[in-house]
Write a protein that holds these residues in place. Structure first.
Motif, PDB file in Angstrom:
ATOM      1  N   ALA A 138     -31.360 -18.024  61.769  1.00 39.30           N
ATOM      2  CA  ALA A 138     -30.393 -18.912  62.418  1.00 39.30           C
ATOM      3  C   ALA A 138     -31.017 -20.276  62.698  1.00 39.30           C
ATOM      4  O   ALA A 138     -30.357 -21.310  62.534  1.00 39.30           O
ATOM      5  CB  ALA A 138     -29.886 -18.282  63.712  1.00 39.30           C
ATOM      6  N   ASP A 139     -32.289 -20.295  63.110  1.00 32.43           N
ATOM      7  CA  ASP A 139     -32.976 -21.570  63.342  1.00 32.43           C
ATOM      8  C   ASP A 139     -33.080 -22.374  62.050  1.00 32.43           C
ATOM      9  O   ASP A 139     -32.849 -23.592  62.043  1.00 32.43           O
ATOM     10  CB  ASP A 139     -34.371 -21.339  63.923  1.00 32.43           C
ATOM     11  CG  ASP A 139     -34.344 -20.874  65.364  1.00 32.43           C
ATOM     12  OD1 ASP A 139     -33.303 -21.041  66.044  1.00 32.43           O
ATOM     13  OD2 ASP A 139     -35.382 -20.339  65.828  1.00 32.43           O
ATOM     14  N   GLN A 151     -29.703 -23.779  61.220  1.00 34.11           N
ATOM     15  CA  GLN A 151     -29.352 -24.889  62.105  1.00 34.11           C
ATOM     16  C   GLN A 151     -30.083 -26.163  61.695  1.00 34.11           C
ATOM     17  O   GLN A 151     -29.496 -27.245  61.685  1.00 34.11           O
ATOM     18  CB  GLN A 151     -29.677 -24.537  63.561  1.00 34.11           C
ATOM     19  CG  GLN A 151     -29.241 -25.612  64.548  1.00 34.11           C
ATOM     20  CD  GLN A 151     -27.737 -25.820  64.539  1.00 34.11           C
ATOM     21  OE1 GLN A 151     -26.972 -24.866  64.641  1.00 34.11           O
ATOM     22  NE2 GLN A 151     -27.295 -27.052  64.419  1.00 34.11           N
ATOM     23  N   ARG A 152     -31.365 -26.031  61.340  1.00 38.62           N
ATOM     24  CA  ARG A 152     -32.118 -27.209  60.886  1.00 38.62           C
ATOM     25  C   ARG A 152     -31.512 -27.774  59.604  1.00 38.62           C
ATOM     26  O   ARG A 152     -31.389 -28.990  59.438  1.00 38.62           O
ATOM     27  CB  ARG A 152     -33.592 -26.860  60.687  1.00 38.62           C
ATOM     28  CG  ARG A 152     -34.368 -26.710  61.976  1.00 38.62           C
ATOM     29  CD  ARG A 152     -35.873 -26.676  61.750  1.00 38.62           C
ATOM     30  NE  ARG A 152     -36.292 -25.602  60.867  1.00 38.62           N
ATOM     31  CZ  ARG A 152     -36.591 -24.364  61.252  1.00 38.62           C
ATOM     32  NH1 ARG A 152     -36.521 -24.039  62.529  1.00 38.62           N
ATOM     33  NH2 ARG A 152     -36.979 -23.460  60.379  1.00 38.62           N
ATOM     34  N   LEU A 175     -28.378 -27.444  58.610  1.00 40.39           N
ATOM     35  CA  LEU A 175     -27.098 -28.048  58.979  1.00 40.39           C
ATOM     36  C   LEU A 175     -27.313 -29.425  59.598  1.00 40.39           C
ATOM     37  O   LEU A 175     -26.595 -30.380  59.281  1.00 40.39           O
ATOM     38  CB  LEU A 175     -26.344 -27.142  59.950  1.00 40.39           C
ATOM     39  CG  LEU A 175     -25.003 -27.664  60.460  1.00 40.39           C
ATOM     40  CD1 LEU A 175     -24.030 -27.880  59.308  1.00 40.39           C
ATOM     41  CD2 LEU A 175     -24.418 -26.710  61.479  1.00 40.39           C
ATOM     42  N   ASP A 176     -28.298 -29.547  60.466  1.00 45.51           N
ATOM     43  CA  ASP A 176     -28.609 -30.844  61.068  1.00 45.51           C
ATOM     44  C   ASP A 176     -29.005 -31.856  60.000  1.00 45.51           C
ATOM     45  O   ASP A 176     -28.585 -33.021  60.048  1.00 45.51           O
ATOM     46  CB  ASP A 176     -29.726 -30.703  62.109  1.00 45.51           C
ATOM     47  CG  ASP A 176     -29.301 -29.911  63.333  1.00 45.51           C
ATOM     48  OD1 ASP A 176     -28.080 -29.726  63.542  1.00 45.51           O
ATOM     49  OD2 ASP A 176     -30.195 -29.459  64.081  1.00 45.51           O
ATOM     50  N   THR A 203     -25.898 -32.841  58.059  1.00 47.75           N
ATOM     51  CA  THR A 203     -25.070 -33.712  58.893  1.00 47.75           C
ATOM     52  C   THR A 203     -25.630 -35.130  58.892  1.00 47.75           C
ATOM     53  O   THR A 203     -24.879 -36.104  58.765  1.00 47.75           O
ATOM     54  CB  THR A 203     -24.992 -33.158  60.327  1.00 47.75           C
ATOM     55  OG1 THR A 203     -24.440 -31.841  60.286  1.00 47.75           O
ATOM     56  CG2 THR A 203     -24.144 -34.038  61.218  1.00 47.75           C
TER      57      THR A 203
END
Length: 76
Positions: A40-41, A44-45, A47-48, A51
């Motif tokens: 998940a980490d 998230q990285r 995805l960041d 983005t």
């Protein structure tokens, strides 16, 4: 050893075996939870980063920065 001691000893042994199985399952579940948290980490990285790339592309675009949600549909 009398029958009561023998029965208690067997119950104790059975409980110890069950406890060993519970501990093993706990360790396996802990490993799975740890791996999923790391996954998940990483997601998230990523995805960041995506983005930020999207923001960079939008800011470098020659077109005016309009949100498609603010535009009127073509049938108006």
């Amino acid at each position: 050893m009398n029958d009561h001691d023998s029965g208690s000893s067997k119950r104790l042994t059975d409980l110890e075996v069950q406890m060993a199985h519970v501990q093993r399952l706990y360790e396996q579940l802990n490993d799975v939870v740890t791996q999923e948290a790391m996954r998940a980490d990483r997601m998230q990285r990523r995805l960041d980063a995506l983005t930020q790339q999207l923001k960079d592309v939008k800011s470098k675009s020659a077109e005016p920065a309009t949100d498609p949600l603010d535009e009127k549909p073509p049938h108006y």
